[in-house]
Scaffold this motif. Structure first.
Motif, PDB file in Angstrom:
ATOM      1  N   GLY A 175       0.825  -1.210   0.000  1.00  0.00           N
ATOM      2  CA  GLY A 175       0.000   0.000   0.000  1.00  0.00           C
ATOM      3  C   GLY A 175       0.852   1.249   0.000  1.00  0.00           C
ATOM      4  N   ASN A 176       1.942   1.218   0.746  1.00  0.00           N
ATOM      5  CA  ASN A 176       2.850   2.361   0.789  1.00  0.00           C
ATOM      6  C   ASN A 176       3.499   2.607  -0.568  1.00  0.00           C
ATOM      7  OD1 ASN A 176       3.911   4.438   2.438  1.00  0.00           O
ATOM      8  ND2 ASN A 176       5.840   3.347   2.575  1.00  0.00           N
ATOM      9  N   PHE A 182       2.136   1.705  -3.655  1.00  0.00           N
ATOM     10  CA  PHE A 182       1.228   1.923  -4.773  1.00  0.00           C
ATOM     11  C   PHE A 182       0.039   2.839  -4.492  1.00  0.00           C
ATOM     12  CE2 PHE A 182       3.080  -2.348  -5.576  1.00  0.00           C
ATOM     13  CZ  PHE A 182       3.822  -1.997  -6.690  1.00  0.00           C
ATOM     14  N   VAL A 183      -0.276   3.124  -3.253  1.00  0.00           N
ATOM     15  CA  VAL A 183      -1.440   3.944  -2.943  1.00  0.00           C
ATOM     16  C   VAL A 183      -0.994   5.379  -2.687  1.00  0.00           C
ATOM     17  CG1 VAL A 183      -3.357   4.296  -1.347  1.00  0.00           C
ATOM     18  CG2 VAL A 183      -2.694   1.981  -1.989  1.00  0.00           C
ATOM     19  N   GLU A 184      -1.584   6.290  -3.424  1.00  0.00           N
ATOM     20  CA  GLU A 184      -1.247   7.700  -3.248  1.00  0.00           C
ATOM     21  C   GLU A 184      -1.805   8.183  -1.916  1.00  0.00           C
ATOM     22  OE1 GLU A 184      -2.188  11.903  -5.441  1.00  0.00           O
ATOM     23  OE2 GLU A 184      -2.077  10.085  -6.661  1.00  0.00           O
ATOM     24  N   TRP A 240      -0.532   7.330   1.010  1.00  0.00           N
ATOM     25  CA  TRP A 240      -0.098   6.410   2.053  1.00  0.00           C
ATOM     26  C   TRP A 240       1.388   6.673   2.258  1.00  0.00           C
ATOM     27  CZ3 TRP A 240      -2.592   1.088   2.686  1.00  0.00           C
ATOM     28  CH2 TRP A 240      -2.055   0.408   3.760  1.00  0.00           C
TER      29      TRP A 240
END
Length: 96
Positions: free
Chosen positions: A25-26, A28-30, A32
């Motif tokens: 998540g860190n 690929f997620v904006e 995070w």
């Protein structure tokens, strides 16, 4: 016993999967934005909880007692995690 080793492996696999999910998540997620310190704190909380739950499960206490103690451990994890995330109680270590 193989069954005990399987229980232990499952108990410690859950925090490992959560840490892998957080890492992905860190990446690929904006929005995070966890630092290495955040990952270290999360690992201590998750694997510490798994350790204590493993101790409780291996104890010779009755099933109901084990369930109550595990519930309390998980409740404490949730309260600490929430406090670190949003500072619901306003303690100094909340970062707010």
């Amino acid at each position: 016993m193989t069954l005990e080793k399987q229980k232990t492996a499952i108990i410690f696999a859950v925090p490992a999967l959560l840490m892998i999910t957080a890492f992905l998540g860190n990446l690929f997620v904006e929005g995070w934005n966890w630092s290495p310190f955040d990952f270290a704190i999360a690992a201590v909380l998750l694997f510490g909880t798994a350790f204590f739950i493993n101790l409780v499960i291996r104890s010779k206490k009755p099933l109901l007692t084990k369930l109550m103690i595990c519930f309390i451990i998980l409740l404490l994890l949730a309260l600490v995690w929430i406090e670190l995330a949003v500072g619901i109680f306003g303690t100094p270590f909340a970062g707010s």
